[in-house]
Design a protein around this motif. Structure first.
Motif, PDB file in Angstrom:
ATOM      1  N   LEU A   1      -7.641 124.323  20.766  1.00 13.67           N
ATOM      2  CA  LEU A   1      -8.645 123.559  20.021  1.00 13.67           C
ATOM      3  C   LEU A   1      -8.112 123.442  18.600  1.00 13.67           C
ATOM      4  O   LEU A   1      -8.114 124.402  17.837  1.00 13.67           O
ATOM      5  CB  LEU A   1      -9.993 124.277  20.047  1.00 13.67           C
TER       6      LEU A   1
ATOM      7  N   GLU B   1      -9.897 118.736  18.302  1.00 11.35           N
ATOM      8  CA  GLU B   1      -9.455 118.024  19.495  1.00 11.35           C
ATOM      9  C   GLU B   1      -8.752 118.977  20.452  1.00 11.35           C
ATOM     10  O   GLU B   1      -8.232 120.015  20.054  1.00 11.35           O
ATOM     11  CB  GLU B   1      -8.498 116.892  19.116  1.00 11.35           C
ATOM     12  N   ILE B   2      -8.730 118.599  21.737  1.00 11.44           N
ATOM     13  CA  ILE B   2      -7.950 119.353  22.723  1.00 11.44           C
ATOM     14  C   ILE B   2      -6.494 118.950  22.551  1.00 11.44           C
ATOM     15  O   ILE B   2      -6.134 117.796  22.803  1.00 11.44           O
ATOM     16  CB  ILE B   2      -8.403 119.039  24.159  1.00 11.44           C
TER      17      ILE B   2
ATOM     18  N   GLU C   1     -20.289 116.245  20.428  1.00 10.17           N
ATOM     19  CA  GLU C   1     -18.946 116.199  21.002  1.00 10.17           C
ATOM     20  C   GLU C   1     -18.230 117.534  20.807  1.00 10.17           C
ATOM     21  O   GLU C   1     -17.554 118.027  21.722  1.00 10.17           O
ATOM     22  CB  GLU C   1     -18.140 115.071  20.346  1.00 10.17           C
ATOM     23  N   ARG C   2     -18.380 118.134  19.637  1.00  8.38           N
ATOM     24  CA  ARG C   2     -17.724 119.412  19.366  1.00  8.38           C
ATOM     25  C   ARG C   2     -18.270 120.508  20.278  1.00  8.38           C
ATOM     26  O   ARG C   2     -17.519 121.371  20.751  1.00  8.38           O
ATOM     27  CB  ARG C   2     -17.909 119.790  17.893  1.00  8.38           C
TER      28      ARG C   2
ATOM     29  N   GLU D   1     -19.382 120.125  23.309  1.00  6.87           N
ATOM     30  CA  GLU D   1     -18.808 119.913  24.636  1.00  6.87           C
ATOM     31  C   GLU D   1     -17.326 120.251  24.671  1.00  6.87           C
ATOM     32  O   GLU D   1     -16.847 120.906  25.607  1.00  6.87           O
ATOM     33  CB  GLU D   1     -19.039 118.459  25.061  1.00  6.87           C
ATOM     34  N   LEU D   2     -16.577 119.812  23.655  1.00  4.79           N
ATOM     35  CA  LEU D   2     -15.142 120.095  23.616  1.00  4.79           C
ATOM     36  C   LEU D   2     -14.863 121.586  23.495  1.00  4.79           C
ATOM     37  O   LEU D   2     -13.869 122.087  24.025  1.00  4.79           O
ATOM     38  CB  LEU D   2     -14.493 119.363  22.439  1.00  4.79           C
ATOM     39  N   SER D   3     -15.718 122.308  22.821  1.00  6.01           N
ATOM     40  CA  SER D   3     -15.499 123.738  22.621  1.00  6.01           C
ATOM     41  C   SER D   3     -15.856 124.552  23.857  1.00  6.01           C
ATOM     42  O   SER D   3     -15.163 125.502  24.205  1.00  6.01           O
ATOM     43  CB  SER D   3     -16.312 124.246  21.427  1.00  6.01           C
TER      44      SER D   3
ATOM     45  N   PRO E   1     -14.309 121.958  27.806  1.00  2.81           N
ATOM     46  CA  PRO E   1     -13.279 120.934  27.578  1.00  2.81           C
ATOM     47  C   PRO E   1     -12.840 120.295  28.894  1.00  2.81           C
ATOM     48  O   PRO E   1     -12.564 120.998  29.866  1.00  2.81           O
ATOM     49  CB  PRO E   1     -12.137 121.738  26.942  1.00  2.81           C
TER      50      PRO E   1
ATOM     51  N   GLN F   1     -14.294 126.863  29.353  1.00  5.56           N
ATOM     52  CA  GLN F   1     -13.417 127.115  28.207  1.00  5.56           C
ATOM     53  C   GLN F   1     -12.273 128.061  28.568  1.00  5.56           C
ATOM     54  O   GLN F   1     -11.111 127.849  28.194  1.00  5.56           O
ATOM     55  CB  GLN F   1     -14.273 127.723  27.101  1.00  5.56           C
TER      56      GLN F   1
ATOM     57  N   TYR G   1      -8.495 126.703  27.197  1.00  5.80           N
ATOM     58  CA  TYR G   1      -8.003 127.029  25.855  1.00  5.80           C
ATOM     59  C   TYR G   1      -7.215 128.325  25.803  1.00  5.80           C
ATOM     60  O   TYR G   1      -7.474 129.278  26.542  1.00  5.80           O
ATOM     61  CB  TYR G   1      -9.156 127.099  24.860  1.00  5.80           C
TER      62      TYR G   1
END
Length: 543
Positions: A150, A155-156, A493-494, A496-498, A501, A506, A510
């Motif tokens: 992250l 971003e991924i 969005e953050r 969900e991405l965190s 992903p 996670q 990550y």
């Protein structure tokens, strides 16, 4: 750090039943990991079969040499001194060597092994050593050559080491040059935000790369940097010195290969008869052994008079293969179904730490343990976590989101929230305009058709164009609404991405370095101080 259980659906039915309804699958495994009596019975079995395994003195000597090179910590040497003594048991966990340790679940697997060994030692009143089995003999380079971080931009970001030219060799046999390490290390440095812990993190990453000739070496050095102080012993399954000690058991795997094939088939039938799906393929004629030929790792299959790979690159009678084994044990390698048996031969394994997918496929060698005069070790479900940082937790509370909401997918919830911000009720008003316009315009078009037939078609086309223009304006208005709420949508969005992903947990995506960069090595100390929980329940770490 606050830890909250968050049970999740998922995994195969077999793994779920092993964790939650062991009585339904007891005939497919070696004992209930939660049961103290099962642990004591396993320990007594290991005591009574000490002479059936490789010499613990010789195994410890090999492990001492390997760990002095990659994991030379006083606590590790103390653990090896204990392992050398009769009666000391081992709890193992293992994984392929991944770039910068790979995904987070590798870290959690090591933590589980360390905590499980500590608990078992206290329970049984005897030494229990945690050991991490690095599957360096595996050859799937594309599975281990990358990791995801992250990045500082939220971003991924993917990091990757390219494979040098050469055969399809074991990961531990693939050389990674200084340029490759330097390039990927600099990329990681650029992705991680500045923090008080970053210099320390980058220092041990660079040190692991400077003296590593392959992915497995770098992995071992990093794992040592993280867990050596907790006494975690490391083993590389591709270590030539270890392979020499495994020679007698490889001979058993060759000599009793037909019996083992029957055992794998029987276990597979038992699994499917109990209503479960197989998690690994049981292929007729598969010897479940690899042979290293000119650097390439070739899977052996049985032939009428011996063994050969699929393409016929190598071919041996049974006696010829045993003769090669006698002179060159380093040319032999296990597969996913023989590795559990070999692990038991090399080490006094009280229990092994597995993820849900591994729990399911470990039922396949269950019968095979008996063929070689052994018993299946106990299986400990690895601990599973999702880290939720403080800012993200505040954002989730702000929007009324639970972790299960994120796990299920936020698209619908995000649309609902955005619609609630629309004080003008744009969607319903635009729909009303379209309906009203259609109601007024269509009767006129029909009347025009009575004047001239061509006007009917022209009128319909004209109506569709006007509707399209209204929809175009509606889309523009929706875009403007989203832009007006852009900061909030970035928070969604953050989140969900965190936490999920690419729609995955996670821990399966990550790398740990982002979190170590944020919280330092003391974060691992906090993990180690948690109450041990081997129930397989997913837990949330609120930072």
């Amino acid at each position: 750090m606050n830890v909250v259980p968050e049970p999740l659906p998922g995994g195969s039915k077999l793994a779920r039943d092993y964790i939650g309804h062991y009585e339904a699958v007891d005939k497919l495994y070696g004992g209930d990991f939660r049961n103290e009596m099962s642990r004591r019975e396993r320990a007594e079995w290991l005591d009574s079969t000490e002479l059936q395994r490789a010499s613990r003195i010789e195994v410890t000597s090999v492990l001492r040499g390997y760990n002095q090179q990659h994991n030379n910590y006083p606590e590790v040497m103390a653990a090896l001194a204990l392992l050398e003594q009769p009666g000391t048991l081992v709890i193992t966990g293992g994984q392929q060597s991944g770039l910068f340790t790979g995904p987070l679940f590798v870290i959690y697997k090591a933590v589980t092994a360390i905590l499980a060994a500590k608990e078992a030692a206290a329970q049984l009143g005897r030494p229990v050593v945690p050991l991490f089995w690095i599957a360096g003999e595996d050859h799937d380079w594309d599975e281990v050559n990358h990791t995801f971080v992250l990045s500082r931009t939220g971003e991924i970001s993917k990091l990757k080491v390219d494979k040098p030219e050469g055969p399809r060799a074991s990961v531990s046999a693939i050389t990674v040059g200084p340029d490759g390490w330097q390039q990927v290390t600099e990329l990681l440095d650029g992705m991680l935000q500045e923090s008080e812990f970053k210099p320390q993190i980058m220092e041990f990453i660079r040190k692991s790369a400077e003296t590593a000739c392959c992915m497995s070496d770098a992995f071992a050095k990093l794992m040592g940097s993280l867990f050596g102080r907790f006494g975690l012993v490391l083993l590389d399954s591709a270590d030539p010195a270890l392979r020499a000690l495994e020679r007698p058991f490889f001979a058993t795997l060759i000599e009793r290969n037909d019996e083992l094939e029957v055992a794998y088939k029987q276990a597979a039938e038992n699994i499917t008869a109990a209503g479960y799906e197989l998690q690994a393929e049981v292929t007729p004629g598969n010897a479940n052994l690899f042979y290293i030929h000119e650097g390439a790792r070739l899977l052996l299959h049985k032939t009428d008079d011996g063994f050969s790979d699929r393409k016929g690159t190598v071919s041996f009678t049974r006696d010829e293969l045993l003769s090669v084994l006698k002179e060159h044990p380093e040319r032999f390698s296990n597969n996913v179904l023989t590795r559990p048996l070999m692990q038991n031969y090399v080490l006094p394994v009280l229990a092994t730490v597995l993820g849900q997918g591994e729990i399911a496929y470990w039922a396949i060698p269950h019968v095979a343990f008996g063929v070689v005069g052994d018993r299946m070790p106990l299986i400990m479900p690895r601990m599973s976590f999702t880290i939720i940082e403080g800012t993200l937790h505040k954002h989730m509370n702000k929007y009324g989101l639970s972790f299960n909401d994120v796990y299920a997918g936020l698209e619908d919830r995000r649309k609902e929230w955005l619609a609630a911000q629309d004080e003008l009720k744009l969607e319903s008003r635009f729909n009303e305009v379209k309906e009203s316009f259609t109601a007024i315009y269509e009767p006129l078009i029909e009347q025009l058709g009575t004047i001239q037939a061509g006007l009917l078609k022209l009128g319909q086309n004209n109506k569709e164009k006007i509707i399209d223009q209204i929809s175009f304006l509606q889309t523009k208005a929706q875009d403007a609404m989203e832009k007006q709420n852009e900061a909030a949508l970035r928070q969604w969005e953050r989140i969900e991405l965190s936490l999920m992903p690419a729609g995955k947990l996670q821990e399966r995506v990550y790398n740990v370095m982002y979190y170590l960069n944020r919280y330092g090595l003391s974060w691992l100390d906090e993990l180690m101080e948690m109450p041990a929980d081997f129930s397989g329940t997913h837990r949330i770490l609120y930072m």
